[in-house]
Design a protein around this motif. Structure first.
Motif, PDB file in Angstrom:
ATOM      1  N   ASP A 166       9.638 -10.522  -5.716  1.00 46.34           N
ATOM      2  CA  ASP A 166       8.623  -9.474  -5.803  1.00 46.34           C
ATOM      3  C   ASP A 166       7.248 -10.108  -5.675  1.00 46.34           C
ATOM      4  OD1 ASP A 166       7.948  -6.817  -6.053  1.00 46.34           O
ATOM      5  OD2 ASP A 166       7.830  -6.887  -8.227  1.00 46.34           O
ATOM      6  N   SER A 167       6.546  -9.805  -4.611  1.00 43.95           N
ATOM      7  CA  SER A 167       5.231 -10.388  -4.350  1.00 43.95           C
ATOM      8  C   SER A 167       4.119  -9.445  -4.774  1.00 43.95           C
ATOM      9  CB  SER A 167       5.070 -10.690  -2.860  1.00 43.95           C
ATOM     10  OG  SER A 167       5.995 -11.646  -2.460  1.00 43.95           O
ATOM     11  N   ASN A 168       2.983 -10.023  -5.136  1.00 45.05           N
ATOM     12  CA  ASN A 168       1.810  -9.233  -5.471  1.00 45.05           C
ATOM     13  C   ASN A 168       1.075  -8.899  -4.179  1.00 45.05           C
ATOM     14  OD1 ASN A 168      -0.432  -8.041  -6.519  1.00 45.05           O
ATOM     15  ND2 ASN A 168      -1.187  -9.824  -7.585  1.00 45.05           N
ATOM     16  N   GLU A 220      -0.981  -6.028  -4.046  1.00 44.19           N
ATOM     17  CA  GLU A 220      -1.883  -4.948  -4.424  1.00 44.19           C
ATOM     18  C   GLU A 220      -3.321  -5.118  -3.949  1.00 44.19           C
ATOM     19  OE1 GLU A 220      -1.564  -4.205  -8.569  1.00 44.19           O
ATOM     20  OE2 GLU A 220       0.588  -3.894  -8.459  1.00 44.19           O
ATOM     21  N   ALA A 247      -5.098 -11.069  -3.155  1.00 40.38           N
ATOM     22  CA  ALA A 247      -3.726 -11.547  -3.381  1.00 40.38           C
ATOM     23  C   ALA A 247      -3.003 -11.749  -2.052  1.00 40.38           C
ATOM     24  CB  ALA A 247      -2.962 -10.562  -4.253  1.00 40.38           C
ATOM     25  N   ARG A 248      -3.200 -10.841  -1.095  1.00 44.17           N
ATOM     26  CA  ARG A 248      -2.558 -10.985   0.215  1.00 44.17           C
ATOM     27  C   ARG A 248      -3.130 -12.167   0.983  1.00 44.17           C
ATOM     28  NH1 ARG A 248      -3.292  -5.411  -0.177  1.00 44.17           N
ATOM     29  NH2 ARG A 248      -5.025  -5.462   1.287  1.00 44.17           N
ATOM     30  N   ARG A 268       7.641  -6.134  -1.796  1.00 42.20           N
ATOM     31  CA  ARG A 268       7.358  -5.574  -3.115  1.00 42.20           C
ATOM     32  C   ARG A 268       8.408  -4.498  -3.366  1.00 42.20           C
ATOM     33  NH1 ARG A 268       4.078  -6.587  -7.566  1.00 42.20           N
ATOM     34  NH2 ARG A 268       4.024  -4.680  -8.723  1.00 42.20           N
TER      35      ARG A 268
END
Length: 74
Positions: free
Chosen positions: A7-9, A11, A15-16, A28
């Motif tokens: 599970d990647s952040n 948001e 962060a990307r 996600r």
């Protein structure tokens, strides 16, 4: 044995930006085991959003949700 999805952040833009460029999308989890939102950051070119839905027997269906959902700027 089923693989687990990391599970990647995804948001925030910051962060990307910290994600490494890769040919594989970062996902996600939206609906556990059924629906994931993916973000692909290639080595060159534009990034891409993906929606991935589990269809059974270890297979998924991919769709690009940004094709009709992105408003045009005027």
């Amino acid at each position: 044995m089923a693989r687990t999805v990391r599970d990647s952040n995804l948001e925030s833009r910051t962060a990307r930006a910290r994600l490494e460029s890769s040919g594989q999308p970062y996902y996600r989890n939206l609906e556990p085991g059924l629906l994931h939102l993916g973000y692909r950051k290639p080595l060159a070119g534009a990034c891409q959003w993906l929606a991935r839905r589990y269809t059974g027997n270890g297979s998924y269906r991919l769709a690009s949700p940004t094709t009709s959902a992105t408003p045009t700027a005027r």
